[in-house]
Design a protein around this motif. Structure first.
Motif, short mmCIF file in Angstrom:
data_model
loop_
_atom_site.label_atom_id
_atom_site.label_comp_id
_atom_site.label_asym_id
_atom_site.label_seq_id
_atom_site.Cartn_x
_atom_site.Cartn_y
_atom_site.Cartn_z
N SER A 67 0.81 -1.22 0.00
CA SER A 67 0.00 0.00 0.00
C SER A 67 0.84 1.27 0.00
CB SER A 67 -0.93 0.01 1.21
OG SER A 67 -0.21 0.19 2.42
N TYR A 68 2.14 1.15 0.29
CA TYR A 68 3.02 2.32 0.30
C TYR A 68 3.64 2.60 -1.06
CZ TYR A 68 2.66 3.20 5.27
OH TYR A 68 2.19 3.54 6.54
N GLY A 69 3.27 1.83 -2.06
CA GLY A 69 3.68 2.10 -3.42
C GLY A 69 5.18 2.11 -3.61
N GLU A 70 5.69 3.16 -4.28
CA GLU A 70 7.10 3.22 -4.62
C GLU A 70 8.00 3.48 -3.41
OE1 GLU A 70 7.55 6.14 -7.65
OE2 GLU A 70 6.51 4.95 -9.18
N ALA A 71 7.43 3.89 -2.29
CA ALA A 71 8.25 4.09 -1.09
C ALA A 71 8.90 2.79 -0.64
CB ALA A 71 7.41 4.67 0.04
N VAL A 72 8.21 1.67 -0.85
CA VAL A 72 8.77 0.34 -0.55
C VAL A 72 9.27 -0.23 -1.88
CG1 VAL A 72 8.30 -1.97 0.34
CG2 VAL A 72 7.22 0.01 1.40
N GLU A 73 10.57 -0.30 -2.03
CA GLU A 73 11.16 -0.65 -3.31
C GLU A 73 11.23 -2.15 -3.56
OE1 GLU A 73 14.97 1.20 -3.38
OE2 GLU A 73 14.15 3.24 -3.31
N LYS A 74 11.30 -2.93 -2.51
CA LYS A 74 11.45 -4.37 -2.69
C LYS A 74 10.82 -5.10 -1.51
CE LYS A 74 15.37 -5.84 -4.25
NZ LYS A 74 16.79 -6.25 -4.33
N ILE A 75 10.11 -6.18 -1.81
CA ILE A 75 9.52 -7.04 -0.78
C ILE A 75 9.98 -8.47 -1.06
CG2 ILE A 75 7.39 -7.88 0.29
CD1 ILE A 75 6.00 -5.35 -0.78
N GLU A 76 10.55 -9.11 -0.06
CA GLU A 76 11.06 -10.47 -0.22
C GLU A 76 10.60 -11.35 0.93
OE1 GLU A 76 15.34 -9.49 -2.35
OE2 GLU A 76 15.22 -9.53 -0.16
N THR A 77 10.11 -12.53 0.59
CA THR A 77 9.74 -13.51 1.61
C THR A 77 10.94 -14.40 1.87
OG1 THR A 77 7.42 -13.50 0.94
CG2 THR A 77 8.18 -15.38 2.22
N GLY A 78 11.32 -14.48 3.15
CA GLY A 78 12.47 -15.30 3.51
C GLY A 78 12.06 -16.64 4.05
N ALA A 79 12.40 -16.91 5.29
CA ALA A 79 12.17 -18.23 5.87
C ALA A 79 10.70 -18.44 6.21
CB ALA A 79 13.02 -18.38 7.14
N PHE A 80 10.24 -19.66 5.95
CA PHE A 80 8.91 -20.13 6.36
C PHE A 80 9.09 -21.43 7.12
CE2 PHE A 80 5.83 -23.46 5.27
CZ PHE A 80 4.72 -22.99 5.96
N SER A 81 8.34 -21.59 8.22
CA SER A 81 8.43 -22.84 8.97
C SER A 81 7.09 -23.16 9.60
CB SER A 81 9.51 -22.75 10.06
OG SER A 81 9.15 -21.80 11.05
N ILE A 82 6.80 -24.44 9.69
CA ILE A 82 5.64 -24.94 10.44
C ILE A 82 6.11 -26.22 11.13
CG2 ILE A 82 4.77 -26.20 8.42
CD1 ILE A 82 2.50 -24.54 11.00
N SER A 83 5.97 -26.28 12.44
CA SER A 83 6.52 -27.41 13.18
C SER A 83 5.59 -27.79 14.31
CB SER A 83 7.91 -27.06 13.73
OG SER A 83 7.84 -25.92 14.55
N PRO A 84 5.54 -29.10 14.64
CA PRO A 84 4.70 -29.55 15.73
C PRO A 84 5.39 -29.41 17.08
CG PRO A 84 5.69 -31.44 14.66
CD PRO A 84 6.15 -30.22 13.89
N GLU A 85 4.58 -29.20 18.11
CA GLU A 85 5.06 -29.22 19.49
C GLU A 85 4.48 -30.46 20.15
OE1 GLU A 85 4.35 -26.84 23.71
OE2 GLU A 85 3.74 -25.92 21.81
N LEU A 86 5.35 -31.36 20.58
CA LEU A 86 4.89 -32.62 21.13
C LEU A 86 4.55 -32.47 22.61
CD1 LEU A 86 7.43 -35.10 19.49
CD2 LEU A 86 5.16 -34.43 18.68
N ARG A 87 3.60 -33.27 23.05
CA ARG A 87 3.27 -33.30 24.46
C ARG A 87 4.38 -34.01 25.23
NH1 ARG A 87 -2.01 -32.07 25.56
NH2 ARG A 87 -3.41 -31.96 23.74
N PRO A 88 4.64 -33.60 26.47
CA PRO A 88 5.68 -34.30 27.25
C PRO A 88 5.28 -35.74 27.54
CG PRO A 88 4.46 -32.74 28.63
CD PRO A 88 4.01 -32.50 27.22
N GLY A 89 6.27 -36.58 27.65
CA GLY A 89 6.01 -37.98 27.92
C GLY A 89 6.29 -38.82 26.69
#
Length: 232
Positions: A67-89
């Protein structure tokens, strides 16, 4: 029987006298761009629900940046992660799923940077890091630093030659030792300025007053010159 002794090698013919010097330059200038990092997260007991929330929050970040148009010259997506958290035991029972997406943006209009930063920090479960100030790779400042280093080398060599009653005659070579700007773009983790939680006040926060950090550019060269016969 005696063998004739070999003739001694002829003495090397001395070349013209030379002088070797180093040229250096150091410039401090205003930055030309700033990079900011945004990390959005999601947590849910169901993988699909966590991905849905993460996709929605990532979309809100990208929409705001665009939405900021030319003020933002470049947009890059870096790291993506999705991970489970296990229950103890024992076993592999999943308690929850955690997701993260990191986005980096390059901003060239500093008048919009303070407002943009605070608006990003207001987004749901968003962390903002930066800014990291820098010069553009093609900035003319780098060329100016190199030229100043060469001019200093010539002047220094001329002074050395004059000290022995000689003058510069010719250039043998120039070796570039490199030019560098000590600015690094680090990768932001899920932290920094935290976004607002759902249900927070809708009033926009005041824009941050960000003072650009001046950049230091260095250039260093080695140069060798021939000089006229000295008068000693």
């Amino acid at each position: 029987m005696t063998t004739p002794s070999s003739a001694p090698d002829p003495a090397p013919v001395p070349g013209p006298p030379r002088v070797a010097v180093r040229g250096e330059a150091r410039l401090e200038v205003e930055p030309e761009m700033a990079r900011i990092g945004v990390t959005v997260g999601a947590r849910g007991s169901d993988r699909r629900a966590a991905l849905t929330d993460l996709t929605r929050r990532n979309g809100a970040v990208l929409e705001l940046l665009r939405s900021y148009g030319e003020a933002v010259e470049k947009i890059e997506t870096g790291a993506f992660s999705i991970s489970p958290e296990l229950r103890p035991g024992r076993g592999e029972r999943v308690r929850a799923y955690h997701g993260k997406v990191h986005v980096q943006a390059v901003v060239g209009d500093f008048t919009a940077l303070g407002e943009l930063t605070t608006r990003l920090a207001e987004l749901e479960l968003a962390g903002v890091s930066g800014p990291w100030w820098a010069l553009r790779p093609e900035s003319p400042v780098h060329r100016e630093a190199r030229q100043q280093a060469v001019r200093q080398a010539v002047e220094r060599a001329r002074e050395y030659a004059a000290a022995v009653g000689a003058e510069l005659v010719g250039l043998i070579d120039i070796a570039d030792l490199g030019a560098e700007a000590p600015t690094e773009f680090a990768s932001a983790g899920y932290g920094g300025m935290r976004g607002a939680a759902p249900g927070a006040a809708a009033a926009p926060p005041p824009a941050l007053d960000l003072e650009p950090r001046r950049q230091t550019v260095y250039a260093r060269i080695n140069a060798r010159f021939t000089i006229s016969p000295p008068v000693l």
